[in-house]
Each structure stands twice: as C-alpha cells, then as structure tokens.
Motif scaffolding. Structure first.
Motif, PDB file in Angstrom:
ATOM      1  N   GLU A  77      30.524  40.843  38.295  1.00  0.00           N
ATOM      2  CA  GLU A  77      30.101  40.001  39.427  1.00  0.00           C
ATOM      3  C   GLU A  77      29.867  38.567  38.972  1.00  0.00           C
ATOM      4  O   GLU A  77      30.282  37.613  39.642  1.00  0.00           O
ATOM      5  N   PHE A  80      33.150  36.681  38.510  1.00  0.00           N
ATOM      6  CA  PHE A  80      33.824  36.304  39.752  1.00  0.00           C
ATOM      7  C   PHE A  80      33.059  35.272  40.573  1.00  0.00           C
ATOM      8  O   PHE A  80      33.648  34.598  41.407  1.00  0.00           O
ATOM      9  N   VAL A  90      32.868  41.473  45.415  1.00  0.00           N
ATOM     10  CA  VAL A  90      33.443  42.045  44.195  1.00  0.00           C
ATOM     11  C   VAL A  90      33.093  43.522  44.066  1.00  0.00           C
ATOM     12  O   VAL A  90      33.945  44.333  43.713  1.00  0.00           O
ATOM     13  N   LYS A 105      41.493  34.613  44.689  1.00  0.00           N
ATOM     14  CA  LYS A 105      40.386  34.439  43.745  1.00  0.00           C
ATOM     15  C   LYS A 105      40.213  35.675  42.862  1.00  0.00           C
ATOM     16  O   LYS A 105      39.916  35.565  41.671  1.00  0.00           O
ATOM     17  N   ILE A 106      40.408  36.856  43.440  1.00  0.00           N
ATOM     18  CA  ILE A 106      40.330  38.093  42.657  1.00  0.00           C
ATOM     19  C   ILE A 106      41.416  38.103  41.584  1.00  0.00           C
ATOM     20  O   ILE A 106      41.158  38.433  40.423  1.00  0.00           O
ATOM     21  N   GLY A 109      40.570  35.561  38.875  1.00  0.00           N
ATOM     22  CA  GLY A 109      39.474  36.064  38.052  1.00  0.00           C
ATOM     23  C   GLY A 109      39.919  37.181  37.126  1.00  0.00           C
ATOM     24  O   GLY A 109      39.526  37.232  35.960  1.00  0.00           O
ATOM     25  N   TRP A 113      39.939  37.337  32.888  1.00  0.00           N
ATOM     26  CA  TRP A 113      38.922  38.230  32.334  1.00  0.00           C
ATOM     27  C   TRP A 113      39.106  38.300  30.821  1.00  0.00           C
ATOM     28  O   TRP A 113      40.229  38.379  30.343  1.00  0.00           O
TER      29      TRP A 113
END
Length: 119
Positions: A77, A80, A90, A105-106, A109, A113
């Motif tokens: 979380e 993101f 999220v 955006k996901i 992100g 990662w």
C-alpha cells in the motif's frame, strides 16, 4: 539455505557450501560456481540453477543482499501511495473495479516494485 548447507558430491563425499563464487548464463539457463568449506578453489564445481540446492542458495543470497522485500500489505500500500493510489484501492478492489487511470497507476507501480527492478 544457510551458509554451510550440505551437498553430496557425485563421488559420495559430503561437502558444505561456503558461497556462490560467480554465475554464468548459458543459452536458456544459468550455472553457479560454488565453493565449499575447507576446500581449495580448484575443487569448486558448477551447479545448474535448476537444482533445488541452487534455488535455495540463490534465495539466501538475495535475502543477504537485501534484494528480497517482504510482501506485507502495508508495504505494498505504501509503495502504491507514491503513485497516487489510496490504500483501499490497492488492497480491497479488483482490477475490474478500477478506472483506466487507476489501472495505469497499478501497472506503473508494479513495474517499479523492488522485486522487479533487481532481478
């Protein structure tokens, strides 16, 4: 795998793994040069990455270097939030329930990662 994990050599002798010395890429796989405790470097052997021992050694080495991060929900979380997503999106929404911008955006992100960046 901890330092000193047991490896049984082809000749039946038992050896304890000291470290991964180096790695080489073959056409479709990797091999690791492994050194053993109380043995000279001339007795190092090359082991394929596909062996279960090498997968354990590889994971242990990544943890030692700090390349593996925990997959706790709060850390995901937090990652993101930097992309403008609220934690509830999220953790509690499916991709189907997100808008197009939120899906972008996901993806951004996920692409940044730490697990993805360091492999």
């Amino acid at each position: 795998m901890k330092d000193g994990s047991l490896y049984v050599h082809e000749d039946g002798s038992k050896r304890f793994i000291k470290e991964i010395v180096t790695c080489k890429k073959l056409k479709q796989s990797y091999e690791y040069e492994v050194s053993f405790k109380n043995m000279s470097s001339s007795e190092n052997i090359w082991m394929p990455c596909s062996s279960s021992k090498m997968l354990e050694v590889d994971t242990h080495e990544a943890q030692r270097l700090g390349l593996l991060h925990p997959l706790a929900h709060w850390e995901i979380e937090k990652h993101f939030v930097d992309f403008g997503l609220k934690p509830e999106f999220v953790s509690h929404k499916t991709m189907r329930g997100l808008s197009g911008g939120q899906k972008v955006k996901i993806v951004l992100g996920a692409a940044t990662w730490p697990h993805v960046l360091y492999q």
